[in-house]
Design an enzyme around this catalytic site. Structure first.
Site, mmCIF file in Angstrom:
data_model
loop_
_atom_site.group_PDB
_atom_site.id
_atom_site.type_symbol
_atom_site.label_atom_id
_atom_site.label_comp_id
_atom_site.label_asym_id
_atom_site.label_seq_id
_atom_site.Cartn_x
_atom_site.Cartn_y
_atom_site.Cartn_z
ATOM 1 N N GLY A 20 0.759 -1.252 0.000
ATOM 2 C CA GLY A 20 0.000 0.000 0.000
ATOM 3 C C GLY A 20 0.787 1.299 0.000
ATOM 4 O O GLY A 20 0.256 2.342 0.388
ATOM 5 N N ASN A 112 -4.213 2.602 -13.454
ATOM 6 C CA ASN A 112 -3.369 1.558 -12.862
ATOM 7 C C ASN A 112 -1.929 2.042 -12.881
ATOM 8 O O ASN A 112 -1.550 2.836 -13.735
ATOM 9 C CB ASN A 112 -3.488 0.261 -13.679
ATOM 10 C CG ASN A 112 -2.633 -0.852 -13.100
ATOM 11 O OD1 ASN A 112 -2.592 -1.050 -11.869
ATOM 12 N ND2 ASN A 112 -1.946 -1.601 -13.953
ATOM 13 N N HIS A 114 1.989 0.559 -13.111
ATOM 14 C CA HIS A 114 2.727 -0.654 -13.461
ATOM 15 C C HIS A 114 4.229 -0.363 -13.396
ATOM 16 O O HIS A 114 4.684 0.676 -13.876
ATOM 17 C CB HIS A 114 2.326 -1.096 -14.874
ATOM 18 C CG HIS A 114 2.961 -2.387 -15.259
ATOM 19 N ND1 HIS A 114 2.532 -3.605 -14.785
ATOM 20 C CD2 HIS A 114 4.026 -2.656 -16.060
ATOM 21 C CE1 HIS A 114 3.297 -4.563 -15.268
ATOM 22 N NE2 HIS A 114 4.210 -4.016 -16.046
ATOM 23 N N GLU A 147 -9.450 -3.404 -21.817
ATOM 24 C CA GLU A 147 -9.702 -4.850 -21.716
ATOM 25 C C GLU A 147 -8.445 -5.697 -21.905
ATOM 26 O O GLU A 147 -8.442 -6.874 -21.592
ATOM 27 C CB GLU A 147 -10.847 -5.295 -22.658
ATOM 28 C CG GLU A 147 -10.644 -5.036 -24.135
ATOM 29 C CD GLU A 147 -10.719 -3.543 -24.502
ATOM 30 O OE1 GLU A 147 -10.177 -3.194 -25.551
ATOM 31 O OE2 GLU A 147 -11.293 -2.738 -23.725
ATOM 32 N N ASP A 150 -2.406 -4.289 -19.070
ATOM 33 C CA ASP A 150 -1.375 -3.239 -19.072
ATOM 34 C C ASP A 150 -1.247 -2.528 -20.423
ATOM 35 O O ASP A 150 -0.137 -2.228 -20.873
ATOM 36 C CB ASP A 150 -0.006 -3.838 -18.663
ATOM 37 C CG ASP A 150 -0.047 -4.448 -17.275
ATOM 38 O OD1 ASP A 150 -0.801 -3.938 -16.423
ATOM 39 O OD2 ASP A 150 0.676 -5.427 -17.032
#
Ligand code: GAR
Length: 195
Positions: A20, A112, A114, A147, A150
């Site tokens: 986290g 997101n 990465h 969909e 990454d």
């Protein structure tokens, strides 16, 4: 696209699975006076995620979702997100892949982070693979979720130099520090932009 449209703050839900640190950096950002976001909710698929402590400390509601049955888990998540009027979602070390069901409802509203310079090194074990391939640079990327894994539109990316002495561990630490810096910047860029 997310816009403030007269609202003071946008309601954000953060998904985590572990430590986290990215959640923590987004919480810190949300506390800044001019921040456009309020973290309304944290969702985790891992009861023991260390990151839950950051939610607790900051009086942010968190919900554990049992992922044994992915379909049921996602149905629950959708109900919760709607109930909380979530404007957009940040995946921050969430190690489950979201299905099209959620992605279509929150189209272009899921971010997101990465740990690689996407589109290079999608998927898991990025640091191990970049070291094995003797890359000179790696980095991290905040992108929209679509969909394909990454693969969504890149919002912000930052390069990190790899030194000869770097190991998988030293590199992951270096990259993580940068991740924690760019996630809030990417959110700022995302809000009210035409992304
Ligand atoms: C981060 O390095 C993040 O980029 C990675 O998990 C770590 C979570 O750290 N995410 C992925 O690999 C997703 N494919 P954190 O829990 O300290 O934020």
């Amino acid at each position: 696209m997310v816009k403030l449209n007269g609202k003071k703050k946008l309601n954000v839900c953060i998904f985590i699975s572990g430590r986290g640190t990215n959640l923590k950096s987004i919480i810190d950002f949300s506390k800044e006076k001019e921040s456009p976001i309020k973290i309304d909710l944290v969702i985790t698929n891992n009861k023991n995620a260390k990151g839950i402590n950051f939610a607790k400390k900051n009086n942010i509601k968190y919900i554990y979702i049992n992922y044994k049955n992915v379909d049921k888990a996602e149905d629950k998540i959708i109900i919760i997100l709607k109930k909380h009027n979530i404007d957009f979602i940040c995946l921050a070390g969430f190690m489950k892949i979201l299905s099209n069901k959620i992605i279509n409802i929150y189209k272009n509203k899921i971010l997101n982070i990465h740990p690689s310079l996407l589109p290079r090194y999608k998927g898991l074990n990025t640091h191990k693979r970049v070291i094995k391939n003797k890359e000179k640079f790696t980095g991290c990327t905040v992108h929209l979720v679509n969909e394909k894994l990454d693969s969504g539109k890149i919002i912000l990316q930052k390069k990190v130099r790899i030194l000869k002495k770097d190991s998988e561990i030293s590199l992951s630490k270096k990259v993580l520090k940068i991740e924690n810096k760019i996630y809030p910047k990417a959110i700022k860029k995302f809000v009210n932009s035409n992304l």
